[in-house]
Design a protein around this motif. Structure first.
Motif, PDB file in Angstrom:
ATOM      1  N   TYR A   1      80.381  54.405  30.471  1.00 38.61           N
ATOM      2  CA  TYR A   1      79.480  54.690  31.581  1.00 38.61           C
ATOM      3  C   TYR A   1      80.329  54.911  32.828  1.00 38.61           C
ATOM      4  N   GLY A   2      79.745  55.556  33.836  1.00 34.84           N
ATOM      5  CA  GLY A   2      80.484  55.821  35.052  1.00 34.84           C
ATOM      6  C   GLY A   2      80.122  57.172  35.636  1.00 34.84           C
ATOM      7  N   PRO A   3      80.939  57.704  36.566  1.00 34.51           N
ATOM      8  CA  PRO A   3      80.651  58.984  37.225  1.00 34.51           C
ATOM      9  C   PRO A   3      80.624  60.155  36.245  1.00 34.51           C
TER      10      PRO A   3
ATOM     11  N   HIS B   1      78.364  61.259  34.248  1.00 32.20           N
ATOM     12  CA  HIS B   1      77.711  61.069  32.956  1.00 32.20           C
ATOM     13  C   HIS B   1      76.446  61.911  32.909  1.00 32.20           C
TER      14      HIS B   1
ATOM     15  N   TYR C   1      83.667  50.845  31.159  1.00 30.18           N
ATOM     16  CA  TYR C   1      83.731  51.742  32.318  1.00 30.18           C
ATOM     17  C   TYR C   1      84.716  52.869  32.013  1.00 30.18           C
TER      18      TYR C   1
ATOM     19  N   THR D   1      78.944  52.618  39.481  1.00 33.65           N
ATOM     20  CA  THR D   1      78.240  53.744  38.867  1.00 33.65           C
ATOM     21  C   THR D   1      76.979  54.092  39.642  1.00 33.65           C
TER      22      THR D   1
ATOM     23  N   TRP E   1      77.826  55.694  42.867  1.00 36.58           N
ATOM     24  CA  TRP E   1      78.280  57.084  42.706  1.00 36.58           C
ATOM     25  C   TRP E   1      77.087  58.029  42.583  1.00 36.58           C
ATOM     26  N   TYR E   2      76.093  57.661  41.782  1.00 38.43           N
ATOM     27  CA  TYR E   2      74.925  58.538  41.620  1.00 38.43           C
ATOM     28  C   TYR E   2      74.134  58.655  42.914  1.00 38.43           C
TER      29      TYR E   2
END
Length: 351
Positions: A190-192, A194, A227, A323, A326-327
């Protein structure tokens, strides 16, 4: 010195390319077919960086692969390119067989031809790094120990079966032809960047839009969460020091039930972007479970720590906060990937 990366415009691949060029001046040749999950916006910061050479193309195109190897003379091939969404594999398995099996076979054969003709020193240094998944091991019972590298393969979906097949091909090309390979099997990333059909970004995007948050079955499916930049660091460690022919599991030591993930995302959004209509958890909606849904995955990542000194730097609490932030900060990226085809897919899967 150059590396060739396949699938480097996808979620994990683009994070790897960005991370690689933050920590190294070694150029990257990035091959991606730019299907629904491949997005050049992920790599916008590299648009004028001469260290990044992007090539749009298919890993099943042997002539193209041969041309890239001959032209750029990479010291390693890092293979991310894959169809990777379980739900899509249930509705349309053919694309998974082609990309994940035929594509890996094509890369292995091209790499074997290229590697065989290298001078002795370059031949000894070359690596074919195959990036795979913990889903090849099947499903765990609540009391089972986490997946180790020695676990038998028991794939339960067309996606995991196609990845298992590709893992076996990589192993066979090492044992039959001597191709210098390493394989990594990771847990849920998971993370930026995605793509917002996977659990965590889908929950964030739907919550912000006031849409239902679809949770399969009872939501008690357990996954180990990693991550994405920790995964990138693990790949770099294996590429640099992994033993030839070996498999290394890369996990986050974070077993979480899906419903707990959803509630955590809701709580973070309540804190960071409160909704006047009320807590985001009001949007949680249970939907019919998908066929063959594995109940639990967990990764035993002691081998990579013991041999290569890698451990994840992020806890789940720090990683999920990064995360969500970031979104929230990249709404333009989200709107750009939400094409009509993507919306049609979400409607088909969850309505």
């Amino acid at each position: 010195m150059t590396i060739l990366v396949t699938g480097g415009a996808g979620f994990i691949g683009s994070n790897f390319v960005l991370d690689w060029l933050k920590t190294s001046d070694e150029p990257v040749v990035n091959l991606d077919a730019l299907t629904y999950a491949g997005n050049l916006e992920n790599l916008a910061s590299l648009q004028h960086d001469p260290r990044h050479v992007f090539v749009k193309g298919d890993i099943c195109d042997r002539a193209l692969i041969d041309q890239l190897l001959a032209t750029h003379q990479p010291r390693a091939l890092v293979h991310f390119a894959a169809e990777s969404h379980v739900d899509r594999s249930i509705h349309g398995p053919g694309a998974f067989m082609r990309t994940n099996i035929e594509g890996t076979f094509t890369l292995l054969e091209a790499a074997r031809g290229y590697w065989s003709a290298l001078p002795a020193e370059a031949k000894a240094a070359f690596r074919f790094h195959h990036v795979s998944t913990d889903e090849v091991y099947g499903s765990l019972k609540p009391s089972d120990p986490p997946f180790a590298e020695s676990n038998p393969y028991e794939p339960n979906s067309p996606y995991s079966a196609s990845k298992a097949a590709s893992d076996h091909l990589v192993r066979a090309w090492h044992h039959t032809y001597g191709l210098p390979v390493v394989t990594t099997n990771c847990s849920n990333n998971y993370g930026p960047y995605h793509f917002p059909e996977k659990l965590i970004p889908l929950m964030i995007v739907n919550a912000l839009a006031g849409k239902p948050l679809p949770v399969y079955g009872d939501g008690q499916q357990i996954r180990d969460w990693l991550y994405v930049t920790d995964h990138c660091a693990g790949i770099r460690a294996v590429l640099a020091g992994g033993r030839l022919g070996e498999t290394y599991n890369i996990g986050g030591w974070n077993e979480k039930a899906n419903i707990d993930i959803v509630k955590t995302v809701c709580a973070l959004l309540d804190e960071l972007r409160p909704d006047p209509a009320g807590p985001y958890s009001r949007l949680i909606t249970y939907v019919t479970d998908r066929p063959g849904h594995d109940r639990r995955y967990a990764i035993d990542a002691r081998k990579i720590e013991r041999e290569l000194g890698w451990r994840p730097a992020e806890t789940f609490d720090t990683g999920i906060r990064k995360t969500v932030q970031w979104y929230l900060a990249n709404a333009d990226w989200v709107s750009q990937v939400q094409s009509g085809a993507y919306r049609d897919w979400v409607a088909k899967q969850y309505d």
